[in-house]
Design a protein around this motif. Structure first.
Motif, PDB file in Angstrom:
ATOM      1  N   GLU A  70      35.024 -11.923 -24.955  1.00  0.00           N
ATOM      2  CA  GLU A  70      35.666 -11.811 -23.640  1.00  0.00           C
ATOM      3  C   GLU A  70      34.936 -10.799 -22.762  1.00  0.00           C
ATOM      4  N   GLN A  71      34.546  -9.666 -23.348  1.00  0.00           N
ATOM      5  CA  GLN A  71      33.823  -8.652 -22.586  1.00  0.00           C
ATOM      6  C   GLN A  71      32.455  -9.149 -22.150  1.00  0.00           C
ATOM      7  N   GLY A  86      31.710 -12.239 -21.487  1.00  0.00           N
ATOM      8  CA  GLY A  86      31.971 -13.144 -20.378  1.00  0.00           C
ATOM      9  C   GLY A  86      32.163 -12.393 -19.071  1.00  0.00           C
ATOM     10  N   GLU A  87      32.902 -11.291 -19.115  1.00  0.00           N
ATOM     11  CA  GLU A  87      33.123 -10.488 -17.915  1.00  0.00           C
ATOM     12  C   GLU A  87      31.822  -9.839 -17.440  1.00  0.00           C
ATOM     13  N   LEU A  88      31.007  -9.395 -18.403  1.00  0.00           N
ATOM     14  CA  LEU A  88      29.720  -8.789 -18.048  1.00  0.00           C
ATOM     15  C   LEU A  88      28.825  -9.802 -17.341  1.00  0.00           C
ATOM     16  N   ASP A 126      29.788 -12.419 -15.660  1.00  0.00           N
ATOM     17  CA  ASP A 126      30.363 -12.649 -14.329  1.00  0.00           C
ATOM     18  C   ASP A 126      29.873 -11.586 -13.346  1.00  0.00           C
ATOM     19  N   ALA A 127      29.890 -10.333 -13.796  1.00  0.00           N
ATOM     20  CA  ALA A 127      29.449  -9.227 -12.933  1.00  0.00           C
ATOM     21  C   ALA A 127      27.953  -9.336 -12.642  1.00  0.00           C
ATOM     22  N   HIS A 136      26.208  -1.504 -20.522  1.00  0.00           N
ATOM     23  CA  HIS A 136      27.037  -2.452 -21.264  1.00  0.00           C
ATOM     24  C   HIS A 136      26.193  -3.578 -21.849  1.00  0.00           C
ATOM     25  N   ARG A 167      25.129 -16.305 -21.404  1.00  0.00           N
ATOM     26  CA  ARG A 167      26.562 -16.307 -21.734  1.00  0.00           C
ATOM     27  C   ARG A 167      26.841 -17.236 -22.920  1.00  0.00           C
ATOM     28  N   GLY A 222      29.861 -15.550 -25.016  1.00  0.00           N
ATOM     29  CA  GLY A 222      30.770 -15.016 -24.005  1.00  0.00           C
ATOM     30  C   GLY A 222      31.460 -16.126 -23.237  1.00  0.00           C
ATOM     31  N   SER A 239      34.994 -16.496 -17.595  1.00  0.00           N
ATOM     32  CA  SER A 239      36.310 -16.039 -17.161  1.00  0.00           C
ATOM     33  C   SER A 239      36.568 -16.374 -15.702  1.00  0.00           C
ATOM     34  N   LEU A 240      35.551 -16.920 -15.020  1.00  0.00           N
ATOM     35  CA  LEU A 240      35.726 -17.350 -13.650  1.00  0.00           C
ATOM     36  C   LEU A 240      35.396 -18.832 -13.534  1.00  0.00           C
TER      37      LEU A 240
END
Length: 229
Positions: free
Chosen positions: A77-78, A80-82, A84-85, A166, A217, A222, A225-226
């Protein structure tokens, strides 16, 4: 806090962070305040302050009865967020960097050649050591860093620095052997980005960059998440 004390803490924090990024300690390793103070020839106070600052960056965590330890690799999950950023920040930096097309192209060619050289070296080693993996990740990172160097935006560069820390935690999952390195995929995707830049094709290169990050990803597990990212 005096300026001298702030400078000392900043130096200590930079040294510890560099060691973390170079893989001197594995995930879960305990970081002894007294041991680091002796090693760095400083008092425990700037070490304690530096570790507290690094905890906020999530490179290390504090555990009751154990103290400061190196943070574990990112969860799916983290990751995936990374990604996205990174999509938001890198695509923005790339668009700005394209304004200095020739300089960007020169740096991308140089970074790609070094990335390919080290990937070939890893492929030829039966048991590559961690230093070689670290060199591979640095070469990979240099390709992306070119976007930010030519973007001419301090704040985008600062966000890149945060994401890089990260990214180190994500790369820890790929440091266990050459079979875990996505060199062939990453190089092919970088080649597509480079080819579109050589064509002076901004939209094509940006689309190739997006595909590359989505590939990272997928290969790193990952979850998106979007929607549509």
């Amino acid at each position: 806090m005096s300026s001298k004390r702030q400078a000392l803490r900043a130096d200590v924090q930079e040294e510890i962070q560099n060691r973390l990024m170079q893989g001197d300690w594995r995930p879960g390793a305990r970081l002894s305040i007294d041991g680091l103070a002796r090693d760095l020839d400083v008092s425990p106070t700037p070490v304690r302050e530096a570790l507290a600052a690094l905890e906020r960056s999530e490179l290390i965590t504090y555990q009751p009865l154990k103290g400061f330890v190196v943070a574990p690799p990112l969860t799916a999950e983290q990751i995936g967020e990374l990604i996205d950023a990174r999509l938001v920040v890198e695509l923005a930096a790339f668009t700005r960097a394209f304004g200095t097309w020739q300089a960007l192209l020169d740096d991308l060619r140089e970074a790609y050649a070094e990335h390919a050289r080290i990937a070939e070296q890893i492929a030829g080693e039966p048991k590559p050591d961690y230093a070689l993996f670290h060199a591979y990740f640095e070469a990979d990172n240099a390709f992306h860093e070119a976007f930010f160097r030519h973007a001419g935006n301090h704040y985008l560069a600062s966000m890149r620095d945060v994401l890089n820390a990260h990214g180190h935690r994500m790369r820890q999952t790929w440091s266990e052997g050459p079979e875990r390195i996505d060199a062939a995929d990453a190089l092919a995707e970088h080649a597509q980005i480079l080819a579109r830049v050589e064509e002076h094709n901004h939209d094509g290169a940006q689309a190739a960059l997006r595909r590359h990050l989505e590939g990272v990803r997928e290969r790193s597990g990952g979850a998106a998440s979007l929607p549509g990212a």
